[in-house]
Scaffold this motif. Structure first.
Motif, PDB file in Angstrom:
ATOM      1  N   MET A 116       0.835  -1.264  -0.137  1.00 46.65           N
ATOM      2  CA  MET A 116      -0.107  -0.002  -0.143  1.00 46.65           C
ATOM      3  C   MET A 116       1.026   1.217   0.029  1.00 46.65           C
ATOM      4  O   MET A 116       0.696   2.295  -0.583  1.00 46.65           O
ATOM      5  CB  MET A 116      -1.025   0.007   1.336  1.00 46.65           C
ATOM      6  CG  MET A 116      -1.972  -0.952   1.096  1.00 46.65           C
ATOM      7  SD  MET A 116      -3.409  -0.726  -0.201  1.00 46.65           S
ATOM      8  CE  MET A 116      -4.016   0.684   0.425  1.00 46.65           C
TER       9      MET A 116
ATOM     10  N   ALA B 162     -13.048  -2.308   0.058  1.00 49.07           N
ATOM     11  CA  ALA B 162     -12.676  -3.002   1.131  1.00 49.07           C
ATOM     12  C   ALA B 162     -13.565  -4.156   1.508  1.00 49.07           C
ATOM     13  O   ALA B 162     -14.584  -3.673   1.793  1.00 49.07           O
ATOM     14  CB  ALA B 162     -12.124  -2.146   2.207  1.00 49.07           C
TER      15      ALA B 162
ATOM     16  N   TYR C 177      -7.578  -0.145   6.108  1.00 46.05           N
ATOM     17  CA  TYR C 177      -7.509   1.132   5.043  1.00 46.05           C
ATOM     18  C   TYR C 177      -7.533   2.391   5.446  1.00 46.05           C
ATOM     19  O   TYR C 177      -7.046   3.190   4.996  1.00 46.05           O
ATOM     20  CB  TYR C 177      -8.554   0.557   3.985  1.00 46.05           C
ATOM     21  CG  TYR C 177      -8.380  -0.515   2.929  1.00 46.05           C
ATOM     22  CD1 TYR C 177      -7.244  -0.562   2.081  1.00 46.05           C
ATOM     23  CD2 TYR C 177      -9.133  -1.624   3.272  1.00 46.05           C
ATOM     24  CE1 TYR C 177      -6.893  -1.658   1.408  1.00 46.05           C
ATOM     25  CE2 TYR C 177      -8.737  -2.854   2.433  1.00 46.05           C
ATOM     26  CZ  TYR C 177      -7.620  -2.541   1.468  1.00 46.05           C
ATOM     27  OH  TYR C 177      -7.284  -3.882   0.791  1.00 46.05           O
TER      28      TYR C 177
END
Length: 149
Positions: free
Chosen positions: A97, A113, A121
């Protein structure tokens, strides 16, 4: 076995056959076998030049993986985030990420998600952008990150 390598970043139209196989192998293990997703994984996006695959690997193969791509409207999306069962808990997906955010974090990025990963997240600056929805038999949350311009 050697340690985990630096992230590999590869456009869909630059993937070798062996890389495609390794990508589909980790996604199959995580999504089809473990999570028993009820939708096909192969969706016509993986080999496009607008799709970028990011992964980490060790001697046993891919340890963690994700893909990011731009839609026809130009929106960047992240998806198919998967980590091999024996490699979990080591921050590997977080490294991927961070790689995406370093490259494209100045623009809007969207994702769906899995609901239980909402807070993970959110730690990268993503916020809920709509109502929960079902995808592949799993509850998801639409999220987006507006960038750091």
């Amino acid at each position: 076995m050697s340690g985990v390598q630096e992230p590999v970043v590869r456009r869909g139209d630059d993937l070798s056959a062996a890389e495609v196989y390794a990508i589909w192998r980790i996604r199959d293990a995580v999504f089809a076998v473990e999570q028993q997703c009820d939708e096909p994984d192969v969706d016509g996006v993986d080999l496009l030049p607008t799709c970028t695959h990011v992964w980490l690997a060790d001697d046993a193969g891919l340890t963690s993986y994700l893909r990011t791509f731009t839609t026809e409207s130009g929106l960047r999306k992240i998806g198919r985030v998967a980590t091999r069962a024996d490699a979990r808990g080591r921050g590997l997906s977080s490294r991927l990420m961070q790689t995406v955010l370093e490259r494209w974090g100045d623009g809007v990025i969207a994702l769906g998600a899995q609901a239980y990963l909402h807070d993970w997240y959110a730690g990268f600056g993503f916020v809920r952008s709509g109502e929960n929805f079902m995808e592949a038999g799993i509850e998801h949350v639409p999220m987006r990150r507006d960038g750091t311009r």
